[in-house]
Enzyme design. Structure first.
Site, short mmCIF file in Angstrom:
data_model
loop_
_atom_site.label_atom_id
_atom_site.label_comp_id
_atom_site.label_asym_id
_atom_site.label_seq_id
_atom_site.Cartn_x
_atom_site.Cartn_y
_atom_site.Cartn_z
N GLU A 118 -4.07 -2.40 2.24
CA GLU A 118 -3.69 -3.73 1.81
C GLU A 118 -3.43 -4.53 3.08
OE1 GLU A 118 -0.28 -3.78 -0.79
OE2 GLU A 118 -0.29 -5.97 -0.84
N ARG A 152 2.16 12.26 1.70
CA ARG A 152 2.20 11.30 2.81
C ARG A 152 2.47 12.02 4.12
NH1 ARG A 152 2.94 6.26 0.53
NH2 ARG A 152 3.38 5.16 2.46
N LYS A 194 5.50 -0.39 5.70
CA LYS A 194 5.22 -1.72 6.25
C LYS A 194 6.38 -2.66 6.04
CE LYS A 194 1.04 -1.59 4.45
NZ LYS A 194 -0.31 -1.95 3.99
P1 ATP Z 1 3.44 1.64 3.33
O1 ATP Z 1 4.01 2.42 2.17
O2 ATP Z 1 3.64 2.26 4.64
O3 ATP Z 1 3.86 0.23 3.31
P2 ATP Z 1 1.07 1.37 1.85
O4 ATP Z 1 0.79 2.63 1.12
O5 ATP Z 1 1.64 0.26 1.10
O6 ATP Z 1 1.89 1.71 3.13
P3 ATP Z 1 -1.66 0.61 2.03
O7 ATP Z 1 -2.25 -0.43 2.89
O8 ATP Z 1 -1.62 0.40 0.58
O9 ATP Z 1 -0.21 0.85 2.59
O10 ATP Z 1 -2.28 2.02 2.38
C1 ATP Z 1 -3.66 2.26 2.53
C2 ATP Z 1 -3.89 3.72 2.29
O11 ATP Z 1 -3.16 4.49 3.23
C3 ATP Z 1 -3.42 4.15 0.92
O12 ATP Z 1 -4.42 4.96 0.34
C4 ATP Z 1 -2.18 4.94 1.18
O13 ATP Z 1 -2.01 5.95 0.23
C5 ATP Z 1 -2.42 5.49 2.58
N1 ATP Z 1 -1.16 5.73 3.27
C6 ATP Z 1 -0.16 4.85 3.50
N2 ATP Z 1 0.87 5.44 4.11
C7 ATP Z 1 0.52 6.73 4.29
C8 ATP Z 1 1.16 7.88 4.87
N3 ATP Z 1 2.39 7.79 5.40
N4 ATP Z 1 0.50 9.05 4.88
C9 ATP Z 1 -0.75 9.14 4.37
N5 ATP Z 1 -1.40 8.11 3.81
C10 ATP Z 1 -0.79 6.92 3.76
MG MG Z 2 0.33 0.09 -0.85
#
Ligand code: ATP
Ligand code: MG
Length: 529
Positions: A7, A233, A243
């Site tokens: 995102e 994760r 984020k």
């Molecule tokens: P955050 O929770 O850190 O704000 P997010 O999941 O909202 O991150 P996205 O941009 O939606 O961020 O993530 C893109 C992809 O990266 C998604 O498929 C998500 O599952 C994966 N992702 C995000 N954080 C992690 C992590 N700590 N370990 C593995 N994969 C991750």
């Molecule tokens: Mg997300």
């Protein structure tokens, strides 16, 4: 066919690196292809800056989406048409309830939800209202489109989830074309299906969303049936990886920006000097699991050291200079001594380092009154200068305040290159630079951003910030060959650690970031085990 679906509401962090390596890695392993897809369904939080930064970071990490770059917004028209399909099948309805009313009626984990009073609207009324929503006839939040599934489901995600909300906001790509936007749950799986993704790999928090993911695939005329598979994760000790929290660090001025070298973002790690190969190595070795765990930051650092030890060229530089005058060295002589660029890589060759009568050594390498285990320079003691000569300290010169300002030493010309023909030994080898040839630099010494393993575990994570995470040295003295090292390149300063040229460098004023010291705490932990 896999996809990495960020995102664009922030910069990528090292947790995303896990997902990138997994998705691109698996596609590569099975001769498939990984798409880069921006999940741009929330125009209020998304910015163009983030889209470009994310692309840079994925490329930097070493992956290539070829021409497979997509945006959820590419599918807005299809998603809208499919929503009408659901309405026509009696599987979606327009709800006039407020967000708060919907939240309350959703029930809890132990109590079922209650049906909305608008749940049984006719297909015609729903269609007319949904079209009016699209036409901008209602204000933000006035109505939503919901799937009609089961308000008593044991899975809260199936209690008539919201598919569309009204948002009169300009979208970075579609501008003002839309004032209704699909939710993540509705857009994500359908984007997967449109792109013929076979394996939709996501993190465990989406496990409970999988029945909804499958419900859409079953109930919509999608061109393919992707499958969602969850993994744990990637978490890192001494680090926050969300984020939302990273944004608080940036907006609160606790760091200089998303690419502050202390940030766990890929752009921060790049600026600090972490090689992408080390990050890939770390997330690969951490493995893929179904259970949450925390990777020790010392392990990531171990991967960084292992990589840099192989690739980084060695140089000499003095962080806190102390002047040394070699009294028996001719005033105007300069000689060039040969130094090895990388003992791990003979192909890296050698270079010439100037030596002259006035040098700088590290202030910490001298003690006037040394304790028992201090083997470095002291009055009357002989040590080796790396690649140069043995020197002996003859006199300590102090200023009026009693501060040591200079050491008067003598050298033994017979020890050129670092060995004594008579076989006598010294206990220490010091790094040094020739004062007349040295280049002054600013060096930024970084430490962990947080001073506890699990920031925020007992309250506000900002209370766990390490107030000593940055020390700036204004007057480091580096060997002259460091004058033309490009921004982003990492070198080892012998005995001190790895250092990377910072983009703040200006002509005549180089700035170096300390990437990491040489002390491998992870190796020590392993040795103890
Ligand atoms: P955050 O929770 O850190 O704000 P997010 O999941 O909202 O991150 P996205 O941009 O939606 O961020 O993530 C893109 C992809 O990266 C998604 O498929 C998500 O599952 C994966 N992702 C995000 N954080 C992690 C992590 N700590 N370990 C593995 N994969 C991750
Ligand atoms: Mg997300």
């Amino acid at each position: 066919m896999t996809r990495f679906p960020p995102e664009p509401n922030g910069y990528l962090h090292v947790g995303h690196a896990k997902s990138i390596c997994l998705n691109f890695g698996i596609a590569d392993e099975f001769g498939g292809q990984c798409h880069l897809r921006f999940d741009d369904t929330n125009p209020t939080k998304e910015e163009h800056e983030f889209i470009e930064a994310i692309k840079d970071d994925v490329r930097w990490l070493g992956f290539d989406w070829k021409d497979q770059l997509f945006h959820a917004s590419d599918y807005f028209e299809t998603l809208y048409a499919w929503a009408e399909t659901l309405i026509e099948a009696g599987k979606a309805y327009v709800d006039d309830s407020s967000a708060e009313e919907i939240r309350v009626a959703r029930g809890t984990l132990t109590e079922p939800g209650t049906d909305s009073p608008y749940r049984d609207r006719s297909v015609e009324e729903n269609l007319a209202l949904f079209r009016a929503m699209r036409n901008g006839e209602f204000a933000d939040g006035e109505r939503v489109l919901r799937a009609k599934i089961d308000m008593a489901s044991g899975n809260i995600n199936l209690r008539d989830p919201v598919l569309y909300r009204i948002l009169h906001a300009e979208h970075p790509r579609t501008g003002n074309e839309w004032c209704i936007y699909p939710t993540y749950d509705y857009a994500h799986g359908q984007s997967d299906a449109i792109e013929h993704i076979t394996h939709s790999l996501c993190t465990l928090e989406f496990e409970a969303h999988r029945p909804l993911y499958d419900w859409f695939v079953e109930n919509l005329p999608v061109p393919s049936k992707p499958r969602q598979i969850e993994f744990a994760r990637f978490n890192l000790s001494y680090t926050v990886l969300s984020k939302r929290r990273l944004l608080l660090l940036v907006n609160g001025g606790h760091v200089t920006g998303w690419d502050d070298p202390r940030m766990p973002t890929l752009s921060g790690m790049r600026r600090l000097g972490f090689p992408p190969a080390a990050i890939r190595d770390c997330v690969d070795r951490a493995g893929v699991a179904k259970r949450d765990s925390v990777v020790d930051l010392a392990f990531l650092e171990h991967c960084v050291r292992t990589q840099l030890n192989r690739t980084a060229e060695r140089r000499m530089g003095v962080l806190r200079p102390l002047k040394v005058v070699i009294e028996n060295y001719p005033e105007d002589d300069v000689e060039e001594l040969e130094a090895i660029n990388n003992p791990e890589d003979p192909g890296a060759g050698t270079r010439r380092v100037p030596f002259s009568r006035e040098l700088y050594i590290e202030r910490d390498d001298f003690m006037e009154d040394p304790p028992k285990k201090f083997f470095r320079l002291a009055p009357g003691r002989e040590v080796r200068l790396r690649y140069a000569y043995f020197i002996t300290c003859r006199e300590v010169v102090k200023d009026a305040a009693g501060e040591i300002v200079e050491l008067r030493c003598t050298y033994d010309p017979a020890t050129r290159g670092g060995d004594a023909p008579d076989g006598r030994k010294v206990k220490a080898t010091l790094h040094w630079v020739s004062a007349a040839h040295a280049m002054a630099a600013e060096v930024r010494l970084y430490d962990h951003l947080f001073n506890r393993e699990d920031p925020g575990a007992d309250g506000d994570f900002l209370d766990d910030l390490n107030s000593n995470s940055l020390e700036v040295l204004e007057n480091a003295q580096l060997e002259p060959s460091l004058g033309n090292v490009p921004v982003g390149m990492t070198i080892q300063l012998e005995r001190l650690g790895y250092f990377c040229v910072d983009p703040d460098t200006t002509p005549g004023k180089p700035v170096f970031n300390r990437t990491i010291t040489l002390r491998d705490t992870w190796a020590k932990i392993q040795a103890k085990k």
